[in-house]
Scaffold this active site. Structure first.
Site, PDB file in Angstrom:
ATOM      1  N   LYS A  67       0.838  -1.203   0.000  1.00  0.00           N
ATOM      2  CA  LYS A  67       0.000   0.000   0.000  1.00  0.00           C
ATOM      3  C   LYS A  67       0.876   1.258   0.000  1.00  0.00           C
ATOM      4  CE  LYS A  67      -3.655  -2.598   2.234  1.00  0.00           C
ATOM      5  NZ  LYS A  67      -4.204  -3.136   3.475  1.00  0.00           N
ATOM      6  N   GLN A  95      -4.976  -2.015   9.667  1.00  0.00           N
ATOM      7  CA  GLN A  95      -4.744  -3.313   9.039  1.00  0.00           C
ATOM      8  C   GLN A  95      -5.264  -4.441   9.936  1.00  0.00           C
ATOM      9  OE1 GLN A  95      -3.541  -3.730   5.935  1.00  0.00           O
ATOM     10  NE2 GLN A  95      -3.688  -5.942   6.062  1.00  0.00           N
ATOM     11  N   ASP A 108     -11.539   1.786   3.879  1.00  0.00           N
ATOM     12  CA  ASP A 108     -11.650   0.326   3.819  1.00  0.00           C
ATOM     13  C   ASP A 108     -13.105  -0.116   3.627  1.00  0.00           C
ATOM     14  OD1 ASP A 108      -9.649  -1.567   3.928  1.00  0.00           O
ATOM     15  OD2 ASP A 108      -9.287  -1.303   6.077  1.00  0.00           O
TER      16      ASP A 108
HETATM   17  N1  GUN Z   1      -6.502  -7.521   5.898  1.00  0.00           N
HETATM   18  C1  GUN Z   1      -6.683  -8.239   4.757  1.00  0.00           C
HETATM   19  N2  GUN Z   1      -7.295  -7.483   3.826  1.00  0.00           N
HETATM   20  C2  GUN Z   1      -7.510  -6.279   4.389  1.00  0.00           C
HETATM   21  C3  GUN Z   1      -8.115  -5.079   3.919  1.00  0.00           C
HETATM   22  O1  GUN Z   1      -8.599  -4.959   2.782  1.00  0.00           O
HETATM   23  N3  GUN Z   1      -8.128  -4.051   4.797  1.00  0.00           N
HETATM   24  C4  GUN Z   1      -7.627  -4.163   6.048  1.00  0.00           C
HETATM   25  N4  GUN Z   1      -7.713  -3.092   6.851  1.00  0.00           N
HETATM   26  N5  GUN Z   1      -7.078  -5.251   6.517  1.00  0.00           N
HETATM   27  C5  GUN Z   1      -7.018  -6.303   5.687  1.00  0.00           C
END
Ligand code: GUN
Length: 288
Positions: free
Chosen positions: A53, A97, A120
């Site tokens: 990211k 996350q 998200d």
């Molecule tokens: N863990 C796995 N995929 C994601 C996601 O799309 N967002 C977040 N915040 N955590 C994750």
């Protein structure tokens, strides 16, 4: 004829568009959109996602910050971080996350994120808006899957059977809802489903998000299906692989996403798009 559906290429087009917008904002000396990612602990998969990211933000020129907190961070410390980010006018997107370490209450944290900065799409407000077919921020992986389907002409799914394997809050449940919003007839399978292969075989579109290396072989697939593989696993040789046995099914499908270079890059592109969307709303670019 089977085609490999490279999410990486579609994602690049999305990112190129966002980069142009960001270049323009810089030229006009406007504020630059900013994404903040919060990572608690050192889960290796999470570390790798978070790095992806960060790199994507850098590549298009979006402002970004990683707040990396120790494993022992308490609930109230994490809540304070979220509240500070909610109040920080320079921050457009907040992503915590997942999964969080076990001692932390995920639900309370997700509820604390300002829905306007919830890029998200995991806040109940945004999930509700998605359910009502009046979305603001869609969860990134499901949004990326729908985007990929649109690029191959699958826009209206009337009369099509979509089967989703996996019922997580992050992928299975929301992607099922988005497929339903596109008029597909949707079935969600999970560990307790009877005759799961037979059910999977009904899918004109099969989305798999279970986290089991190469679980899905030709016995699960309808001939000519579109197969979307969300899994990111390591096999017994530590090689990256999906939930679908790509080699075993690739000749019987119409489209299949590879792992890597499939769904993963789309997730990141949608996150950047959501952050840009948040920026525009917060800057009142739409006048709403
Ligand atoms: N863990 C796995 N995929 C994601 C996601 O799309 N967002 C977040 N915040 N955590 C994750």
């Amino acid at each position: 004829m089977s085609e490999i559906l490279y999410g990486s290429e579609i994602a690049q087009t999305v990112k190129d568009g966002l980069k142009k917008e960001l270049d323009q904002l810089r030229l006009q000396q406007k504020r630059i959109p900013k994404l903040v990612v919060v990572l608690v602990g050192d889960n290796p998969s999470s570390l790798s996602y978070v790095t992806g990211k960060e790199k994507a933000c850098s590549a298009i020129g979006m402002d970004h910050e990683l707040i990396h907190l120790p494993e022992q961070t308490t609930q109230s410390e994490l809540m304070n971080v979220v509240q500070r980010l909610n109040q920080d006018a320079a921050v457009d997107g907040i992503l915590v996350q997942l999964p969080l370490p076990k001692h932390l209450q995920e639900r309370e944290i997700l509820l604390a994120i300002d829905p306007k900065k919830d890029v998200d799409g995991f806040h109940p407000y945004n999930i509700g808006r998605m359910m009502m077919q009046d979305p603001v921020y869609l969860p990134c992986t499901p949004k990326g899957i729908i985007y990929m389907l649109e690029t191959i002409g699958l826009d209206d799914l009337s009369g099509k059977e979509a089967v989703v394997i996996g019922r997580s809050n992050i992928v299975g449940k929301p992607v099922a809802q988005l497929l339903l919003n596109k008029n597909a007839t949707v079935t969600v399978c999970h560990s307790q489903t009877k005759d799961i292969k037979e059910v999977a075989k009904r899918g004109d579109i099969l989305v798999v998000a279970v986290g089991k290396p190469r679980l899905i072989n030709h016995e699960w697939i309808k001939k000519g299906a579109v197969v979307i593989d969300v899994g990111v696993n390591r096999d017994e040789h530590n090689k990256l692989c999906g939930d679908v046995d790509f080699e075993d099914v690739k000749d019987m499908v119409s489209y299949i996403t590879p792992v890597p270079k499939g769904v993963g890059p789309m997730t990141i592109a949608m996150l950047l798009e959501n952050t840009m969307e948040s920026y525009k709303r917060r800057e009142n670019i739409y006048g709403i």
